[in-house]
Design a protein around this motif. Structure first.
Motif, PDB file in Angstrom:
ATOM      1  N   GLN A  73      -2.331 -15.552   3.122  1.00  0.00           N
ATOM      2  CA  GLN A  73      -1.644 -14.825   2.060  1.00  0.00           C
ATOM      3  C   GLN A  73      -1.027 -15.866   1.146  1.00  0.00           C
ATOM      4  O   GLN A  73      -0.338 -16.766   1.612  1.00  0.00           O
ATOM      5  N   ILE A 146       3.427  -5.818  -3.077  1.00  0.00           N
ATOM      6  CA  ILE A 146       2.454  -5.827  -1.993  1.00  0.00           C
ATOM      7  C   ILE A 146       2.752  -4.710  -1.000  1.00  0.00           C
ATOM      8  O   ILE A 146       1.841  -4.131  -0.402  1.00  0.00           O
TER       9      ILE A 146
ATOM     10  N   TRP B 142       7.891 -13.054   4.965  1.00  0.00           N
ATOM     11  CA  TRP B 142       7.717 -11.604   4.879  1.00  0.00           C
ATOM     12  C   TRP B 142       6.485 -11.263   4.044  1.00  0.00           C
ATOM     13  O   TRP B 142       5.793 -10.291   4.326  1.00  0.00           O
ATOM     14  N   LEU B 143       6.246 -12.041   2.993  1.00  0.00           N
ATOM     15  CA  LEU B 143       5.056 -11.791   2.174  1.00  0.00           C
ATOM     16  C   LEU B 143       3.791 -11.930   3.017  1.00  0.00           C
ATOM     17  O   LEU B 143       2.870 -11.112   2.921  1.00  0.00           O
ATOM     18  N   VAL B 144       3.758 -12.945   3.866  1.00  0.00           N
ATOM     19  CA  VAL B 144       2.603 -13.112   4.746  1.00  0.00           C
ATOM     20  C   VAL B 144       2.508 -11.932   5.707  1.00  0.00           C
ATOM     21  O   VAL B 144       1.438 -11.363   5.918  1.00  0.00           O
ATOM     22  N   GLY B 147       1.498  -8.754   3.833  1.00  0.00           N
ATOM     23  CA  GLY B 147       0.182  -8.841   3.216  1.00  0.00           C
ATOM     24  C   GLY B 147      -0.944  -8.945   4.219  1.00  0.00           C
ATOM     25  O   GLY B 147      -2.007  -8.357   4.021  1.00  0.00           O
TER      26      GLY B 147
END
Lengths: 243, 243
Positions: A73, A146, B142-144, B147
């Motif tokens: 990501q 997202i 958190w994005l990882v 996503g």
DNA sequence: CGCTAGGTTGAGGTACGTCAAGCTAAGTGG
DNA sequence: CCACTTAGCTTGACGTACCTCAACCTAGCG
């Protein structure tokens, strides 16, 4: 006008507050070392302990997080004027890697030099901290994108954001900008599969919101694109204030 | 030992670097004003221009981003010792809101006082900036998660992270901690629907990785939970270093 | 002219969301 | 002490948005 390599950084800072001539001179006077990275190469390795920070001078880079499965990501799209790892100065150990998304030119400065600069120019240090903070704002917005936006809206949002960020450092025209990246990387930015990314792009094309050919993105109807994205640029904090 | 209200902040800072007695005294001496917020209430309003920063003293708060549809994504879980809006000092305008997730006690300090403190104690200011930066690291993680991780792994990761963050400020036991929140809020943290959140929780329960009853989370097998989550705490930067 | 990287398409499966109902436990008024 | 309410958890049925796999197409390039 000669471009010393850090003109985008100066533009980025001046979007947030006035810079004195001395401050600009001090930035220029730093011992910048410039180096070119071909697309796909690693600029900063995860877990490393860099002794310098790096600035995007030309091209695009990304922050990347990986899972054991090999999936990745991308957590940030870095454009000219962005520091890729200013936070490395405080964190000591990198907790992600930075990758050249396109061929790019990077400027390196020693942490020691940045620390000296900060001591001599507290106002500049405050602005660097501000850049860190804006970076975090962008990440929060990405979390919302997202997590809760549908793919078309998410993609539209990414395009609006990138356009505005590039425009604010003089790297975009009012209705188009260069973004020479492939759909595989776009998918890793969006957290989608390549196939679905492709179909989402087609959806925007069909509505005549985006034309994307040969690395240049054309926006025939920015208003409608921004509406689809629910794009509100406040989180980029581009209004100059005294800080 | 008397808890002045900011013991978690001091613990949080001491996890990252040594604090001198003077620094601790200076923190205590700030003009803190404490106020209780019942769960669900707004602590800081989006678009406001706060003149003070606020610290979580007790309970849990969240940063929240909303879409026009009414959907929301929570972009941070704030625990005791966390500043909710240190960035407000630099950004001027809030680009998200902060909500009390449980009943909580918040400590407010004027920006002016923080600026004076920073001027007198540059090391403290560096540590505050570090907290901002760690906040951003968490957001990248958190994005990882949102996503690319599957829901079970994502939830496991959130639990591991929350446990460790609470533990590091003395608010968790080795195998359990209090987290009195509902599944609706948990869903907004994960970016999932409530129904799927419920089923994901059941999945973890079935594997005996989590027991969650009456607001307390029990972890019978932290190793296995961390393995499922691919949890690597490096991004929390809990190792004290000279900064 | 052939090769390659990247874009596109179709078919089929699955993981998620939505809707609606039922369950449970705690709180409230009689 | 018991009806009644209410908020939150749980379950099932169903639809769909997204993923995967595999093939095909296209444009650049040697």
């Amino acid at each position: 006008m000669e471009d010393s390599g850090i003109s985008s950084l100066i533009a980025s800072l001046e979007n947030r507050d006035r810079l004195s001539a001395e401050e600009k001179a001090a930035l220029e006077a730093l011992n910048w070392r410039f180096r070119d990275f071909p697309r796909g190469t690693e600029i900063i390795r995860d877990r490393s302990r860099p002794a310098e920070s790096c600035l995007i001078v030309q091209g695009f880079a990304v922050r990347a997080g990986y899972l054991r499965s090999g999936q990745r990501q991308l957590t940030a799209l870095l454009v000219p004027g962005d520091f890729a790892d200013l936070h490395g100065l405080l964190l000591k150990v990198m907790d992600h890697s930075v990758i050249a998304l396109t061929d790019c030119r990077i400027g390196f400065v020693d942490h020691a030099a940045l620390r000296r600069l900060s001591a001599d120019h507290p106002h500049l240090w405050r602005l660097f901290t501000l850049l860190l903070t804006i970076d975090a704002s962008i990440q929060r917005t990405w979390l919302v994108s997202i997590g809760r936006r549908n793919p078309a809206s998410h993609l539209a949002h990414l395009i609006c954001e990138t356009h505005l960020r590039l425009f604010s450092v003089g790297r975009a025209r009012p209705d188009e900008f260069e973004l020479p990246i492939g759909q595989a990387d776009l998918a890793d930015l969006l957290g989608l599969s390549v196939v679905h990314t492709n179909r989402t792009l087609q959806e925007l094309r069909a509505q005549n919101l985006v034309r994307w050919r040969g690395g240049t993105v054309h926006l025939p109807d920015r208003k409608a694109l921004a509406a689809l994205a629910e794009f509100d640029p406040i989180y980029l904090h581009l209004d100059p204030e005294r800080r």
